[in-house]
Design a protein around this motif. Structure first.
Motif, short mmCIF file in Angstrom:
data_model
loop_
_atom_site.label_atom_id
_atom_site.label_comp_id
_atom_site.label_asym_id
_atom_site.label_seq_id
_atom_site.Cartn_x
_atom_site.Cartn_y
_atom_site.Cartn_z
N GLN A 3 11.21 85.94 102.34
CA GLN A 3 12.45 85.55 102.49
C GLN A 3 12.59 86.36 101.79
OE1 GLN A 3 13.23 81.39 100.47
NE2 GLN A 3 14.43 80.98 102.83
N LEU A 4 13.58 87.47 102.57
CA LEU A 4 14.48 88.55 101.92
C LEU A 4 15.57 88.04 101.82
CD1 LEU A 4 12.76 91.40 103.97
CD2 LEU A 4 12.13 90.36 101.71
N SER A 25 9.81 87.12 97.98
CA SER A 25 9.34 86.24 97.80
C SER A 25 8.42 85.70 99.07
CB SER A 25 9.85 84.56 97.66
OG SER A 25 10.20 84.12 99.03
N GLY A 26 7.21 85.19 98.60
CA GLY A 26 6.12 84.51 99.83
C GLY A 26 5.00 86.19 100.39
N TYR A 103 9.10 92.07 108.07
CA TYR A 103 9.96 90.95 107.84
C TYR A 103 11.68 91.78 107.06
CZ TYR A 103 5.83 88.92 106.88
OH TYR A 103 4.33 88.17 107.04
N TRP A 104 12.52 90.72 107.82
CA TRP A 104 13.88 91.03 107.32
C TRP A 104 15.06 89.89 106.83
CZ3 TRP A 104 15.95 95.85 109.52
CH2 TRP A 104 15.39 96.02 110.26
N GLY A 105 15.73 90.43 106.19
CA GLY A 105 16.39 89.29 105.53
C GLY A 105 17.71 89.38 106.57
N GLN A 106 18.44 88.67 105.85
CA GLN A 106 20.32 88.47 106.41
C GLN A 106 21.22 88.87 106.65
OE1 GLN A 106 19.29 87.13 103.48
NE2 GLN A 106 21.53 87.80 102.83
N GLY A 107 20.94 90.38 105.11
CA GLY A 107 21.95 90.90 105.87
C GLY A 107 23.14 90.52 105.30
N THR A 108 23.88 91.81 104.63
CA THR A 108 24.98 91.37 103.69
C THR A 108 26.51 92.55 104.14
OG1 THR A 108 26.20 90.87 101.17
CG2 THR A 108 24.28 92.90 102.03
N GLN A 109 26.79 92.23 104.27
CA GLN A 109 28.53 93.22 104.66
C GLN A 109 28.67 93.92 103.68
OE1 GLN A 109 30.07 92.51 107.69
NE2 GLN A 109 30.95 94.92 106.98
N VAL A 110 29.12 94.99 103.76
CA VAL A 110 30.08 95.83 103.25
C VAL A 110 30.73 96.50 103.77
CG1 VAL A 110 29.39 98.61 101.98
CG2 VAL A 110 27.68 97.04 101.62
N THR A 111 32.08 96.46 103.08
CA THR A 111 32.99 97.11 103.40
C THR A 111 33.83 98.04 103.46
OG1 THR A 111 33.72 95.21 105.30
CG2 THR A 111 35.15 96.19 105.08
N VAL A 112 34.36 99.13 102.97
CA VAL A 112 34.77 100.30 102.33
C VAL A 112 36.49 100.33 103.45
CG1 VAL A 112 34.62 102.91 101.71
CG2 VAL A 112 32.95 101.13 102.18
N SER A 113 37.26 99.97 102.12
CA SER A 113 38.18 100.08 103.21
C SER A 113 39.32 100.05 102.25
CB SER A 113 38.95 99.05 104.45
OG SER A 113 39.63 99.33 104.83
#
Length: 114
Positions: A3-4, A25-26, A103-113
């Motif tokens: 898990q990431l 982890s893992g 392996y990949w994580g699920q992602g997190t949104q970054v918004t610059v505005s």
């Protein structure tokens, strides 16, 4: 099970800062090259920064001098400190772990505005 888990994304004004974290982890974290990628709408996923098991770092040109990648092997965590954020940094940011496998994580949104 690998898990990431990314955290730390959000909405920030231009010129602001965010710190992304990715807890792994893992895997034998210290043996992996850890990377941060991003994907903006309509664009391909691109490598933003990576840090090797020996803590060598590399950055894509557009973030040099603004972003810093680091790792804490005791916490199985990789960080991305993002300063002087610009609207063009808006994207989903993904954590990646690479060694023999990737392996990949699920992602997190970054918004610059503003």
């Amino acid at each position: 099970q690998v898990q990431l888990v990314e955290s730390g994304g959000g909405l920030v004004q231009p010129g602001g800062s965010l710190r992304l974290s990715c807890a792994a982890s893992g895997i034998v974290f210290s043996a992996y090259t850890m990377g941060w990628y991003r994907q903006a709408p309509g664009k391909q996923r691109e490598l933003v920064a990576q840090i090797t098991s020996g803590s060598s770092t590399m950055y894509t040109d557009s973030v040099k001098g603004r972003f810093t990648i680091s790792r804490d092997n005791a916490k199985n965590t990789v960080y991305l400190q993002m300063n002087s954020l610009m609207p063009e940094d808006t994207a989903v940011y993904y954590c990646n772990a690479a060694s023999r496998f990737r392996y990949w994580g699920q992602g997190t949104q970054v918004t610059v505005s503003s």
